[in-house]
Design an enzyme around this catalytic site. Structure first.
Site, mmCIF file in Angstrom:
data_model
loop_
_atom_site.group_PDB
_atom_site.id
_atom_site.type_symbol
_atom_site.label_atom_id
_atom_site.label_comp_id
_atom_site.label_asym_id
_atom_site.label_seq_id
_atom_site.Cartn_x
_atom_site.Cartn_y
_atom_site.Cartn_z
ATOM 1 N N ARG A 17 0.859 -1.053 0.069
ATOM 2 C CA ARG A 17 -0.041 0.053 -0.025
ATOM 3 C C ARG A 17 0.633 1.247 0.062
ATOM 4 O O ARG A 17 1.576 1.616 -0.875
ATOM 5 C CB ARG A 17 -0.936 0.115 1.226
ATOM 6 C CG ARG A 17 -2.194 -1.158 0.945
ATOM 7 C CD ARG A 17 -2.772 -1.559 2.309
ATOM 8 N NE ARG A 17 -3.627 -0.315 2.816
ATOM 9 C CZ ARG A 17 -4.881 -0.037 2.479
ATOM 10 N NH1 ARG A 17 -5.363 -0.917 1.467
ATOM 11 N NH2 ARG A 17 -5.464 1.035 2.891
ATOM 12 N N ASP A 144 -2.567 11.767 9.513
ATOM 13 C CA ASP A 144 -4.009 11.491 9.111
ATOM 14 C C ASP A 144 -4.845 12.672 9.172
ATOM 15 O O ASP A 144 -4.743 13.299 10.405
ATOM 16 C CB ASP A 144 -4.698 10.351 10.027
ATOM 17 C CG ASP A 144 -5.924 9.589 9.377
ATOM 18 O OD1 ASP A 144 -6.933 10.601 8.901
ATOM 19 O OD2 ASP A 144 -6.069 8.465 8.979
ATOM 20 N N TYR A 157 -7.482 5.888 17.750
ATOM 21 C CA TYR A 157 -6.693 6.044 16.411
ATOM 22 C C TYR A 157 -6.437 7.551 16.563
ATOM 23 O O TYR A 157 -5.167 7.938 16.271
ATOM 24 C CB TYR A 157 -7.252 5.298 15.282
ATOM 25 C CG TYR A 157 -6.774 5.616 14.175
ATOM 26 C CD1 TYR A 157 -5.509 5.028 13.662
ATOM 27 C CD2 TYR A 157 -7.224 6.710 13.308
ATOM 28 C CE1 TYR A 157 -4.952 5.348 12.574
ATOM 29 C CE2 TYR A 157 -6.629 7.033 12.164
ATOM 30 C CZ TYR A 157 -5.373 6.395 11.699
ATOM 31 O OH TYR A 157 -4.732 6.769 10.661
#
Length: 250
Positions: A17, A144, A157
């Site tokens: 990925r 993120d 997370y």
């Protein structure tokens, strides 16, 4: 460039990925690559074999469990010893799965913070001397957009990635001028697999908030990482959102 003089990058979680895309793009620019993996050893070996066919002794894989503090130390030692230099570190390895509030456990906390915050910090610390040796090292942390815009049922997370973002800015101050530290925050790049897999309804809802109207693909993240390593010598302490405009949706 003689391969023995080529710069070296360690990319964690690099077998598949996003990590594999970063590895391939750096390798295409003449870099030697250290491919870290944990469970995906067969994929890492295959990737290195393919890259070494393109350029002899240009790719090597290392196996380590980043939730194990001793393994981080060992990984740093092996990475520094293999080609006796290190020019860039990409902290890409990440655990991702939902932890709805009320059902989260201390083990969930430990696992999610280990890969997303603790390991990048201590691996950066262990590799600091090697990265600083030539006065132009680079660290890129994969964060993120959910570090700033939390995702439903993924509080742990998101918290861990927020710690990663804070670490990126803090280390940019502490490690300059010998090492630049930046981050890349992906949005909808590639759907998660395994325990973090999303429902079709969630995917549709996410894409509704992406002005580009599609997932970006792993190459988009790799392009940003490679730019921060090779395309600039003055950007430091910045986090680039690679999200198709999602964070400006409102």
């Amino acid at each position: 460039m003689n391969n023995s003089d080529a710069p070296v990058a360690l990319i964690t979680g690099a077998a598949k990925r996003v990590g594999a895309a970063i590895t391939e793009q750096l390798h295409a620019l003449g870099w030697r690559v250290l491919v870290h993996c944990h469970h995906s050893e067969a994929d890492a070996e295959s990737l290195c074999q393919r890259l070494n066919l393109q350029r002899l002794d240009s790719a090597h894989y290392l196996v380590a469990d980043l939730s194990d503090a001793n393994a981080i130390t060992a990984l740093a030692e092996k990475a520094q010893a293999h080609w006796r230099r290190l020019d860039a570190l990409v902290n890409n390895a990440s655990s991702f799965y939902p932890t709805p509030f009320g059902g989260a456990t201390q083990n969930d906390w430990d696992l999610l913070f280990a890969s997303n915050a603790r390991a990048p910090y201590f691996l950066s610390q262990a590799l600091r001397p090697a990265l600083a040796a030539r006065g132009a090292g680079a660290i890129v942390n994969i964060i993120d957009i959910h570090a700033a815009y939390p995702l439903q049922d993924h509080s742990l997370y998101c918290m861990a990635k927020a710690a990663n973002a804070a670490m990126t800015r803090a280390l940019a101050k502490e490690l300059a001028p010998a090492i630049r530290v930046n981050g890349v925050s992906p949005g909808a790049i590639a759907w998660p697999e395994g325990s973090g897999e999303m429902s079709e309804a969630m995917k549709t809802e996410i894409l509704r908030t992406v002005p580009m109207g599609r997932v970006g693909g792993v190459e988009a993240v790799a392009e940003a990482v490679v730019f921060l390593i090779t395309g600039t010598s003055y950007i430091n302490g910045q986090i680039i959102a690679v999200d198709g405009g999602r964070t400006v949706w409102g």
